[in-house]
Design a protein around this motif. Structure first.
Motif, PDB file in Angstrom:
ATOM      1  N   ARG A 250       0.823  -1.203   0.000  1.00  0.00           N
ATOM      2  CA  ARG A 250       0.000   0.000   0.000  1.00  0.00           C
ATOM      3  C   ARG A 250       0.864   1.263   0.000  1.00  0.00           C
ATOM      4  N   SER A 251       0.250   2.352  -0.381  1.00  0.00           N
ATOM      5  CA  SER A 251       0.933   3.640  -0.353  1.00  0.00           C
ATOM      6  C   SER A 251       0.029   4.665   0.332  1.00  0.00           C
ATOM      7  N   PRO A 252       0.343   5.064   1.585  1.00  0.00           N
ATOM      8  CA  PRO A 252       1.501   4.605   2.373  1.00  0.00           C
ATOM      9  C   PRO A 252       1.290   3.184   2.888  1.00  0.00           C
ATOM     10  N   GLN A 253       2.390   2.544   3.231  1.00  0.00           N
ATOM     11  CA  GLN A 253       2.308   1.190   3.768  1.00  0.00           C
ATOM     12  C   GLN A 253       1.537   1.192   5.091  1.00  0.00           C
ATOM     13  N   ARG A 254       0.872   0.068   5.351  1.00  0.00           N
ATOM     14  CA  ARG A 254       0.108  -0.072   6.587  1.00  0.00           C
ATOM     15  C   ARG A 254       0.394  -1.438   7.184  1.00  0.00           C
ATOM     16  N   PHE A 255       0.599  -1.466   8.481  1.00  0.00           N
ATOM     17  CA  PHE A 255       0.854  -2.730   9.157  1.00  0.00           C
ATOM     18  C   PHE A 255      -0.053  -2.845  10.378  1.00  0.00           C
ATOM     19  N   VAL A 256      -0.168  -4.056  10.888  1.00  0.00           N
ATOM     20  CA  VAL A 256      -1.076  -4.332  11.995  1.00  0.00           C
ATOM     21  C   VAL A 256      -0.600  -3.619  13.258  1.00  0.00           C
ATOM     22  N   VAL A 257      -1.562  -3.101  14.022  1.00  0.00           N
ATOM     23  CA  VAL A 257      -1.246  -2.488  15.314  1.00  0.00           C
ATOM     24  C   VAL A 257      -1.992  -3.231  16.417  1.00  0.00           C
ATOM     25  N   ASP A 258      -1.547  -3.001  17.631  1.00  0.00           N
ATOM     26  CA  ASP A 258      -2.100  -3.666  18.808  1.00  0.00           C
ATOM     27  C   ASP A 258      -3.616  -3.481  18.890  1.00  0.00           C
ATOM     28  N   GLY A 259      -4.315  -4.584  19.110  1.00  0.00           N
ATOM     29  CA  GLY A 259      -5.758  -4.546  19.304  1.00  0.00           C
ATOM     30  C   GLY A 259      -6.590  -4.711  18.058  1.00  0.00           C
ATOM     31  N   GLU A 260      -5.987  -4.627  16.880  1.00  0.00           N
ATOM     32  CA  GLU A 260      -6.775  -4.759  15.657  1.00  0.00           C
ATOM     33  C   GLU A 260      -7.270  -6.191  15.483  1.00  0.00           C
ATOM     34  N   VAL A 261      -8.466  -6.307  14.910  1.00  0.00           N
ATOM     35  CA  VAL A 261      -9.087  -7.603  14.671  1.00  0.00           C
ATOM     36  C   VAL A 261      -9.034  -7.909  13.180  1.00  0.00           C
ATOM     37  N   LEU A 262      -8.470  -9.051  12.851  1.00  0.00           N
ATOM     38  CA  LEU A 262      -8.335  -9.504  11.469  1.00  0.00           C
ATOM     39  C   LEU A 262      -9.391 -10.574  11.198  1.00  0.00           C
ATOM     40  N   THR A 263     -10.276 -10.308  10.270  1.00  0.00           N
ATOM     41  CA  THR A 263     -11.311 -11.269   9.867  1.00  0.00           C
ATOM     42  C   THR A 263     -11.004 -11.728   8.451  1.00  0.00           C
ATOM     43  N   THR A 264     -10.977 -13.031   8.244  1.00  0.00           N
ATOM     44  CA  THR A 264     -10.587 -13.619   6.966  1.00  0.00           C
ATOM     45  C   THR A 264     -11.671 -14.586   6.509  1.00  0.00           C
ATOM     46  N   TRP A 265     -12.011 -14.544   5.225  1.00  0.00           N
ATOM     47  CA  TRP A 265     -13.096 -15.398   4.742  1.00  0.00           C
ATOM     48  C   TRP A 265     -12.793 -15.948   3.354  1.00  0.00           C
TER      49      TRP A 265
END
Length: 281
Positions: A250-265
């Motif tokens: 991504r531009s700007p790059q984005r990375f996971v931070v504390d507390g974020e919830v990742l939902t995958t399907w």
């Protein structure tokens, strides 16, 4: 047929009910979730006549990793053309193979420890091998597939790209960086196993949204290619690559931070949900 891990035991699931395999088969098949793959053909024959509706109710949060401790875990890189483009890399002429060490595998729900660095997400279709072998032809490859499940190839990009030589295997193998689940679904349960919606979100913001039909090398090609070099074994898993939308691209790059919830399907298979948690200081 849908296979799962309920309390560390192999079960068949249908809707809200789960049938314990070891109990229902009167010990013909063991209770470990990998026992289904030790004699896949015999298991399929038995399971096709099993009455899953006679099983007990269960909750989706009770399911564990459906394929714990496989003998081999394969990863495929740059297997979506638009992901290769966002990474600024040419498409490989043959599958780009790495591994995630089996100790990183975890189930479809729970917490993932957030390590220092640049933690990224990668939604992936995961292939589970049923009948093993070497030198499998493309034409026969799907007969060796037990089923498909949802996966996340969580990656710490700083370690992955450190030094003169990439450290893919280590950067992708931190504790719980390989969630899969919630179930393994046989190909006959899916309308088109080669064209499934796939994606993920962070805190309900969609970050990946694609279809598995966009893979450069399909399921049969990957199984055949790997088997030309290694002996595939029942229960082996193959992470088949990720579509575009990862944080590093991504531009700007984005990375996971504390507390974020990742939902995958993945369409027809199910959904996983994980919270990233930084260690206490």
């Amino acid at each position: 047929m849908r296979l799962a891990n309920l309390g560390g035991r192999l079960v068949l699931v249908d809707g809200s009910r789960a049938l314990d395999v070891a109990t229902a088969s009167e010990g013909r098949f063991g209770p470990h979730p990998l026992d289904a793959y030790r004699d896949w053909d015999a298991f399929v024959e038995w399971a096709s006549a099993a009455d899953v509706s006679s099983g007990n109710p269960y909750g989706s949060n009770d399911l564990g990793c459906p394929v714990p401790d496989p003998s081999q875990v394969f990863g495929i890189g740059l297997n979506y053309a638009d992901h290769a483009a966002e990474a600024g890399m040419p498409l490989p002429d043959s599958p780009m193979v790495f591994t995630k060490f089996a100790s990183c595998l975890t189930g479809p729900t729970g917490e993932i420890p957030l390590v220092p660095g640049k933690v990224d997400w990668e939604a992936e279709l995961v292939v589970v091998i049923g009948r093993g072998g070497r030198g499998i032809s493309v034409e026969d490859a799907l007969d060796h597939v037990a089923g498909l499940t949802v996966g996340q190839d969580v990656s710490e990009r700083a370690l992955q790209t450190a030094g003169a030589n990439a450290q893919f295997n280590l950067g992708k193998s931190h504790d719980r960086f390989g969630p899969i689940g919630p179930v393994v679904v046989t190909l006959d349960e899916l309308a088109d196993p080669h064209d499934l919606a796939i994606g993920c979100s962070l805190d309900d913001q969609t970050v990946q949204d694609s279809r598995t039909s966009q893979m450069v090398f399909g399921i049969a090609e990957l199984v055949s290619y790997l088997s030309r070099v290694v002996e595939l074994r029942g229960g082996d898993v193959i992470f088949t690559g990720t579509p575009p939308g990862v944080g590093v691209g991504r531009s700007p790059q984005r990375f996971v931070v504390d507390g974020e919830v990742l939902t995958t399907w993945i369409e027809g298979i199910g959904e996983m949900r994980h919270r990233f948690v930084a260690p206490a200081r």
